[in-house]
Motif scaffolding. Structure first.
Motif, mmCIF file in Angstrom:
data_model
loop_
_atom_site.group_PDB
_atom_site.id
_atom_site.type_symbol
_atom_site.label_atom_id
_atom_site.label_comp_id
_atom_site.label_asym_id
_atom_site.label_seq_id
_atom_site.Cartn_x
_atom_site.Cartn_y
_atom_site.Cartn_z
ATOM 1 N N GLN A 105 0.830 -1.205 0.000
ATOM 2 C CA GLN A 105 0.000 0.000 0.000
ATOM 3 C C GLN A 105 0.866 1.258 0.000
ATOM 4 O O GLN A 105 1.714 1.428 -0.861
ATOM 5 N N THR B 292 3.934 3.023 -2.553
ATOM 6 C CA THR B 292 3.746 4.268 -3.317
ATOM 7 C C THR B 292 4.999 5.132 -3.230
ATOM 8 O O THR B 292 5.533 5.599 -4.243
ATOM 9 N N ASN C 80 -6.483 -4.284 0.401
ATOM 10 C CA ASN C 80 -5.607 -5.438 0.311
ATOM 11 C C ASN C 80 -6.118 -6.486 1.298
ATOM 12 O O ASN C 80 -6.411 -6.150 2.451
ATOM 13 N N ASP D 190 -7.355 1.734 -1.666
ATOM 14 C CA ASP D 190 -6.222 0.822 -1.862
ATOM 15 C C ASP D 190 -6.395 -0.423 -0.996
ATOM 16 O O ASP D 190 -5.592 -0.702 -0.108
ATOM 17 N N TRP E 117 -2.279 8.964 -0.377
ATOM 18 C CA TRP E 117 -2.719 8.656 -1.738
ATOM 19 C C TRP E 117 -3.134 9.856 -2.586
ATOM 20 O O TRP E 117 -3.136 9.774 -3.820
ATOM 21 N N TYR F 8 -9.717 4.648 2.857
ATOM 22 C CA TYR F 8 -8.488 4.313 2.129
ATOM 23 C C TYR F 8 -8.306 2.805 2.055
ATOM 24 O O TYR F 8 -8.041 2.234 0.996
ATOM 25 N N TYR F 9 -8.428 2.128 3.214
ATOM 26 C CA TYR F 9 -8.143 0.701 3.266
ATOM 27 C C TYR F 9 -9.252 -0.168 2.679
ATOM 28 O O TYR F 9 -8.988 -1.303 2.272
#
Length: 307
Positions: A44, A48, A215, A213, A287, A208-209
């Motif tokens: 994550q 980046t 996972n 992004d 991000w 976000y999670y």
């Protein structure tokens, strides 16, 4: 990208190594250890920034923390600050012996809780020649006192959490089930039906999670038995020991965690810098395309100068 592993006290730590654009065999490059936030995995936000810095001439290493992601350690999904700091030291071990790395030019970057761990490791890990944090998070203070006005915790609530953590640890020691804990769902003051009750960092982090992004190895809940170790962590207490090596912290002006970076910089000695991005929140620096390039540019300038 190359998948790599290294050891931390018997745990196998799994990472990814990025080489610079235009990499030439036989050359030795400056390198940066990049440490992920609480709950995150290496693919994550740490990746980046690792990719952006590799494009500027650095070997970069990201890894899953011990007890998390693809790395070893039981009970899995535990957050042990001492182990997280040791992960960074072990990553420096790995880079110091890597044929593509100049061992005298190793830096460290951490995001969120990774920033707090990086600052703490750099105090006594002199192989780290320059340290930086993005949206640096003091996990000890956050677990003891909460995050911002909405998340403020009383002494009674803190004691109650420590009692629950102790019972969970006793149960595990007897071979019982590992109890998991959610920072949002298990806080009685937070109501998902009334988002105004929840700190912005947690709300934006959830988005976000889960959406921006996601996972499958993300640590949405953690082993309650590790909560007491988190409360016992004081990452900035020896921060003056980083000097005369340089320290850079980058934070958003609208972050409900900005005070952590301000506190760290106030305690640190020169050379030090707090770079605040106007209008950015804590999670924006993970991000948001309006802010990430600015962060990467500042990090590139910092590490190019000091490594």
């Amino acid at each position: 990208m190359e998948r790599v592993t290294f050891q931390n006290k018997g745990n196998t730590v799994v990472g990814n190594l990025f080489r610079p654009d235009g990499f030439e065999q036989g050359m030795r490059y400056p390198a940066i250890v990049v440490t992920h936030p609480f709950g995150a995995v290496k693919e994550q936000v740490s990746t980046t920034y690792a990719k952006l810095l590799a494009a500027q001439g650095f070997v970069t290493l990201v890894f899953d923390a011990s007890y998390q992601g693809e790395s070893g350690g039981e009970p899995h999904f535990s957050e042990f600050p001492a182990s997280r700091v040791e992960d960074i030291r072990c990553a420096v071990d790995f880079l110091s012996n890597h044929p593509d790395v100049d061992a005298d030019r190793i830096g460290a970057l951490g995001i969120c809780a990774g920033g707090g761990y990086t600052v703490n490791a750099a105090q006594t890990e002199l192989r780290i020649k320059a340290a930086a944090g993005v949206s640096t998070f003091n996990i000890g203070a956050a677990r003891r006192d909460g995050v911002g006005p909405l998340g403020a915790q009383t002494a009674e609530y803190r004691t109650g959490l420590l009692e629950r953590s102790a019972k969970a640890r006793t149960r595990e020691a007897a071979g019982g089930e590992v109890e998991m804990f959610s920072l949002i769902a298990d806080n009685p003051r937070f109501d998902m039906n009334d988002l105004s009750t929840i700190p912005a960092m947690y709300l934006e982090g959830y988005r976000y999670y889960s959406e921006i992004d996601p996972n499958p190895r993300f640590m949405g809940t953690f082993a309650l038995s590790s909560l007491s170790q988190q409360m016992a962590f004081f990452p900035f207490e020896g921060i003056e020991l980083i000097s005369p090596r340089p320290l850079l912290l980058i934070a958003g002006s609208e972050a409900d965690t900005l005070s952590y970076s301000q506190d760290a910089i106030a305690k640190a000695k020169e050379p030090k810098e707090l770079h605040v991005l106007d209008g950015a929140s804590h999670i924006d620096l993970y991000w948001n395309p309006d802010h990430v390039p600015q962060v990467a540019e500042k990090l590139t300038e910092f590490f190019t100068k000091h490594l």
